[in-house]
Design a protein around this motif. Structure first.
Motif, PDB file in Angstrom:
ATOM      1  N   ALA A  27       0.827  -1.207   0.000  1.00 56.24           N
ATOM      2  CA  ALA A  27       0.000   0.000   0.000  1.00 56.24           C
ATOM      3  C   ALA A  27       0.859   1.254   0.000  1.00 56.24           C
ATOM      4  O   ALA A  27       0.570   2.224  -0.720  1.00 56.24           O
ATOM      5  CB  ALA A  27      -0.937  -0.011   1.205  1.00 56.24           C
ATOM      6  N   ALA A  28       1.940   1.252   0.780  1.00 58.39           N
ATOM      7  CA  ALA A  28       2.808   2.420   0.858  1.00 58.39           C
ATOM      8  C   ALA A  28       3.456   2.709  -0.486  1.00 58.39           C
ATOM      9  O   ALA A  28       3.486   3.860  -0.945  1.00 58.39           O
ATOM     10  CB  ALA A  28       3.871   2.216   1.931  1.00 58.39           C
ATOM     11  N   VAL A  29       3.984   1.673  -1.142  1.00 56.03           N
ATOM     12  CA  VAL A  29       4.651   1.879  -2.430  1.00 56.03           C
ATOM     13  C   VAL A  29       3.657   2.326  -3.495  1.00 56.03           C
ATOM     14  O   VAL A  29       3.940   3.254  -4.275  1.00 56.03           O
ATOM     15  CB  VAL A  29       5.383   0.594  -2.864  1.00 56.03           C
ATOM     16  N   ARG A  30       2.497   1.707  -3.527  1.00 55.06           N
ATOM     17  CA  ARG A  30       1.515   2.103  -4.538  1.00 55.06           C
ATOM     18  C   ARG A  30       1.003   3.518  -4.296  1.00 55.06           C
ATOM     19  O   ARG A  30       0.784   4.283  -5.250  1.00 55.06           O
ATOM     20  CB  ARG A  30       0.362   1.096  -4.566  1.00 55.06           C
ATOM     21  N   ASP A  31       0.825   3.894  -3.043  1.00 53.07           N
ATOM     22  CA  ASP A  31       0.382   5.263  -2.735  1.00 53.07           C
ATOM     23  C   ASP A  31       1.440   6.287  -3.146  1.00 53.07           C
ATOM     24  O   ASP A  31       1.122   7.331  -3.745  1.00 53.07           O
ATOM     25  CB  ASP A  31       0.077   5.400  -1.241  1.00 53.07           C
ATOM     26  N   TRP A  32       2.700   6.010  -2.809  1.00 51.41           N
ATOM     27  CA  TRP A  32       3.777   6.924  -3.198  1.00 51.41           C
ATOM     28  C   TRP A  32       3.927   6.980  -4.714  1.00 51.41           C
ATOM     29  O   TRP A  32       4.177   8.051  -5.284  1.00 51.41           O
ATOM     30  CB  TRP A  32       5.088   6.497  -2.541  1.00 51.41           C
ATOM     31  N   ASP A  33       3.767   5.850  -5.391  1.00 50.56           N
ATOM     32  CA  ASP A  33       3.889   5.847  -6.840  1.00 50.56           C
ATOM     33  C   ASP A  33       2.807   6.713  -7.487  1.00 50.56           C
ATOM     34  O   ASP A  33       3.087   7.471  -8.430  1.00 50.56           O
ATOM     35  CB  ASP A  33       3.802   4.415  -7.368  1.00 50.56           C
ATOM     36  N   ALA A  34       1.590   6.613  -6.977  1.00 51.46           N
ATOM     37  CA  ALA A  34       0.510   7.440  -7.504  1.00 51.46           C
ATOM     38  C   ALA A  34       0.782   8.920  -7.236  1.00 51.46           C
ATOM     39  O   ALA A  34       0.528   9.780  -8.102  1.00 51.46           O
ATOM     40  CB  ALA A  34      -0.821   7.017  -6.879  1.00 51.46           C
ATOM     41  N   LYS A  35       1.311   9.225  -6.056  1.00 51.78           N
ATOM     42  CA  LYS A  35       1.624  10.613  -5.713  1.00 51.78           C
ATOM     43  C   LYS A  35       2.719  11.171  -6.615  1.00 51.78           C
ATOM     44  O   LYS A  35       2.615  12.293  -7.134  1.00 51.78           O
ATOM     45  CB  LYS A  35       2.055  10.692  -4.249  1.00 51.78           C
ATOM     46  N   VAL A  36       3.785  10.403  -6.811  1.00 51.47           N
ATOM     47  CA  VAL A  36       4.882  10.855  -7.666  1.00 51.47           C
ATOM     48  C   VAL A  36       4.402  11.036  -9.103  1.00 51.47           C
ATOM     49  O   VAL A  36       4.750  12.012  -9.772  1.00 51.47           O
ATOM     50  CB  VAL A  36       6.061   9.857  -7.598  1.00 51.47           C
TER      51      VAL A  36
ATOM     52  N   ALA B  42       1.362  11.758 -10.120  1.00 50.03           N
ATOM     53  CA  ALA B  42       0.509  12.941 -10.184  1.00 50.03           C
ATOM     54  C   ALA B  42       1.328  14.235 -10.189  1.00 50.03           C
ATOM     55  O   ALA B  42       0.977  15.203 -10.869  1.00 50.03           O
ATOM     56  CB  ALA B  42      -0.469  12.938  -9.016  1.00 50.03           C
ATOM     57  N   GLU B  43       2.429  14.252  -9.432  1.00 46.20           N
ATOM     58  CA  GLU B  43       3.222  15.479  -9.300  1.00 46.20           C
ATOM     59  C   GLU B  43       4.267  15.643 -10.397  1.00 46.20           C
ATOM     60  O   GLU B  43       4.595  16.775 -10.776  1.00 46.20           O
ATOM     61  CB  GLU B  43       3.904  15.498  -7.936  1.00 46.20           C
ATOM     62  N   HIS B  44       4.805  14.516 -10.897  1.00 54.30           N
ATOM     63  CA  HIS B  44       5.955  14.603 -11.809  1.00 54.30           C
ATOM     64  C   HIS B  44       5.730  13.929 -13.156  1.00 54.30           C
ATOM     65  O   HIS B  44       6.616  13.990 -14.010  1.00 54.30           O
ATOM     66  CB  HIS B  44       7.184  13.984 -11.135  1.00 54.30           C
ATOM     67  N   GLY B  45       4.590  13.297 -13.348  1.00 58.64           N
ATOM     68  CA  GLY B  45       4.288  12.688 -14.633  1.00 58.64           C
ATOM     69  C   GLY B  45       4.665  11.219 -14.699  1.00 58.64           C
ATOM     70  O   GLY B  45       5.406  10.709 -13.859  1.00 58.64           O
ATOM     71  N   PRO B  46       4.171  10.531 -15.734  1.00 53.20           N
ATOM     72  CA  PRO B  46       4.333   9.075 -15.826  1.00 53.20           C
ATOM     73  C   PRO B  46       5.761   8.630 -16.143  1.00 53.20           C
ATOM     74  O   PRO B  46       6.058   7.433 -16.034  1.00 53.20           O
ATOM     75  CB  PRO B  46       3.374   8.688 -16.949  1.00 53.20           C
ATOM     76  N   ASP B  47       6.638   9.525 -16.564  1.00 52.09           N
ATOM     77  CA  ASP B  47       8.029   9.150 -16.838  1.00 52.09           C
ATOM     78  C   ASP B  47       8.929   9.325 -15.622  1.00 52.09           C
ATOM     79  O   ASP B  47      10.140   9.097 -15.703  1.00 52.09           O
ATOM     80  CB  ASP B  47       8.586   9.977 -17.998  1.00 52.09           C
TER      81      ASP B  47
ATOM     82  N   ILE C 129      19.210  -3.214  -6.075  1.00 54.05           N
ATOM     83  CA  ILE C 129      18.107  -2.378  -6.536  1.00 54.05           C
ATOM     84  C   ILE C 129      17.156  -3.232  -7.359  1.00 54.05           C
ATOM     85  O   ILE C 129      17.575  -3.962  -8.257  1.00 54.05           O
ATOM     86  CB  ILE C 129      18.621  -1.186  -7.361  1.00 54.05           C
ATOM     87  N   THR C 130      15.893  -3.146  -7.016  1.00 58.38           N
ATOM     88  CA  THR C 130      14.835  -3.834  -7.739  1.00 58.38           C
ATOM     89  C   THR C 130      13.912  -2.774  -8.315  1.00 58.38           C
ATOM     90  O   THR C 130      13.596  -1.784  -7.646  1.00 58.38           O
ATOM     91  CB  THR C 130      14.070  -4.784  -6.798  1.00 58.38           C
ATOM     92  N   VAL C 131      13.491  -2.959  -9.565  1.00 52.60           N
ATOM     93  CA  VAL C 131      12.786  -1.902 -10.293  1.00 52.60           C
ATOM     94  C   VAL C 131      11.409  -2.384 -10.719  1.00 52.60           C
ATOM     95  O   VAL C 131      11.280  -3.450 -11.342  1.00 52.60           O
ATOM     96  CB  VAL C 131      13.598  -1.457 -11.530  1.00 52.60           C
ATOM     97  N   ILE C 132      10.400  -1.596 -10.397  1.00 48.97           N
ATOM     98  CA  ILE C 132       9.022  -1.910 -10.777  1.00 48.97           C
ATOM     99  C   ILE C 132       8.393  -0.676 -11.423  1.00 48.97           C
ATOM    100  O   ILE C 132       8.535   0.441 -10.920  1.00 48.97           O
ATOM    101  CB  ILE C 132       8.184  -2.328  -9.556  1.00 48.97           C
ATOM    102  N   ARG C 133       7.712  -0.906 -12.520  1.00 50.35           N
ATOM    103  CA  ARG C 133       6.930   0.173 -13.142  1.00 50.35           C
ATOM    104  C   ARG C 133       5.462  -0.217 -13.075  1.00 50.35           C
ATOM    105  O   ARG C 133       5.047  -1.214 -13.667  1.00 50.35           O
ATOM    106  CB  ARG C 133       7.365   0.396 -14.593  1.00 50.35           C
ATOM    107  N   TYR C 134       4.682   0.566 -12.364  1.00 51.85           N
ATOM    108  CA  TYR C 134       3.252   0.325 -12.252  1.00 51.85           C
ATOM    109  C   TYR C 134       2.534   1.006 -13.423  1.00 51.85           C
ATOM    110  O   TYR C 134       2.921   2.094 -13.857  1.00 51.85           O
ATOM    111  CB  TYR C 134       2.715   0.868 -10.930  1.00 51.85           C
ATOM    112  N   THR C 135       1.509   0.355 -13.927  1.00 52.84           N
ATOM    113  CA  THR C 135       0.672   0.949 -14.963  1.00 52.84           C
ATOM    114  C   THR C 135      -0.783   0.725 -14.565  1.00 52.84           C
ATOM    115  O   THR C 135      -1.069  -0.002 -13.610  1.00 52.84           O
ATOM    116  CB  THR C 135       0.932   0.310 -16.347  1.00 52.84           C
ATOM    117  N   PRO C 136      -1.736   1.333 -15.280  1.00 59.96           N
ATOM    118  CA  PRO C 136      -3.142   1.171 -14.895  1.00 59.96           C
ATOM    119  C   PRO C 136      -3.625  -0.268 -14.893  1.00 59.96           C
ATOM    120  O   PRO C 136      -4.560  -0.604 -14.154  1.00 59.96           O
ATOM    121  CB  PRO C 136      -3.883   2.004 -15.945  1.00 59.96           C
ATOM    122  N   THR C 137      -3.034  -1.137 -15.700  1.00 61.21           N
ATOM    123  CA  THR C 137      -3.558  -2.503 -15.784  1.00 61.21           C
ATOM    124  C   THR C 137      -2.667  -3.560 -15.153  1.00 61.21           C
ATOM    125  O   THR C 137      -3.147  -4.639 -14.807  1.00 61.21           O
ATOM    126  CB  THR C 137      -3.811  -2.916 -17.250  1.00 61.21           C
TER     127      THR C 137
END
Length: 230
Positions: free
Chosen positions: A127-136, A138-143, A180-188
């Motif tokens: 929940a924390a990571v997904r919330d922060w990802d949505a916040k980032v 919204a503030e800085h764009g999908p890239d 370092i582990t890298v995840i990119r969340y998308t709408p689906t």
């Protein structure tokens, strides 16, 4: 959506001695400090939009060495699992406990004595990571690219969720100190881009995309695609 880099803290004195630190204030050892500095070199070319950390000192020390310019936001959701009465004990001793094989094979059922359930740890970290990802995003764009510094079991639980795995499979994932582990969340769906990475990171900076490319960002590349650098 943005891309998150999950950085595990560097090696600690507890890691080196074979103990389970839990939420105790253990610090990096000399190897861990060197690992943190090296992580900073690897991260140097990335335009990080945000830096977030577990509040425990080993994560804060890692970021102080890796990214001395950063002012990380402390996130309780990324704190180490509460191992309760297991904290501070040698792993070779804990391996003799009746709960040990359950931790290995059925972690979703584990509640540590006077501690936290592994399922609860997983849920609050995800929940924390997904919330922060949505916040980032919204503030800085999908890239945007951002970083979260946390702990081995926490990172493994986040990766298991991104892979669509039950928590009972999360012990198959490895997150070494300073990896370092890298995840990119998308709408689906989330995309797990790298796991337990200790090498180059510059190719994570995405090419500019718009229009139809942006609309298809949630699609998987059939056949595997050309790679991030193309």
């Amino acid at each position: 959506m943005a891309t998150v880099l999950l950085l595990r803290h560097g090696r600690t004195t507890a890691n080196a001695s074979g103990g389970l630190a839990g939420r105790q204030p253990v610090e990096l050892d000399d190897t861990g400090r060197a690992q943190a500095v090296h992580a900073g070199v690897r991260l140097g070319d990335l335009p990080l939009a945000a830096v977030v950390s577990s509040p425990l000192i080993r994560c804060r020390q890692t970021l102080e060495l890796a990214l001395p310019w950063a002012e990380p936001a402390l996130e309780d959701g990324l704190i180490e699992c509460g191992y309760g009465d297991w904290e501070g004990r040698p792993l070779k001793e804990l391996a003799k406990e009746p709960l040990w094989p359950v931790v290995q094979q059925h972690p979703s059922a584990v509640v540590f004595p006077n501690g936290e359930a592994m399922a609860a740890m997983s849920a609050r970290a995800i929940a924390a990571v997904r919330d922060w990802d949505a916040k980032v995003t919204a503030e800085h764009g999908p890239d945007a690219i951002w970083l979260a510094c946390s702990h081995g079991d926490v990172i493994k639980a986040i990766v298991a969720d991104a892979l669509g795995l039950h928590l009972d499979q999360f012990q198959r994932i490895v997150a070494d100190p300073a990896s370092i582990t890298v995840i990119r969340y998308t709408p689906t769906r989330p995309f797990v881009v790298r796991v337990n990475e200790t090498g180059e990171l510059a190719s994570l900076v995405p090419p500019k995309s718009e229009g139809e490319d942006r609309a298809r960002e949630s699609d998987a590349a059939v056949g595997g695609g050309a790679g991030a650098g193309v």
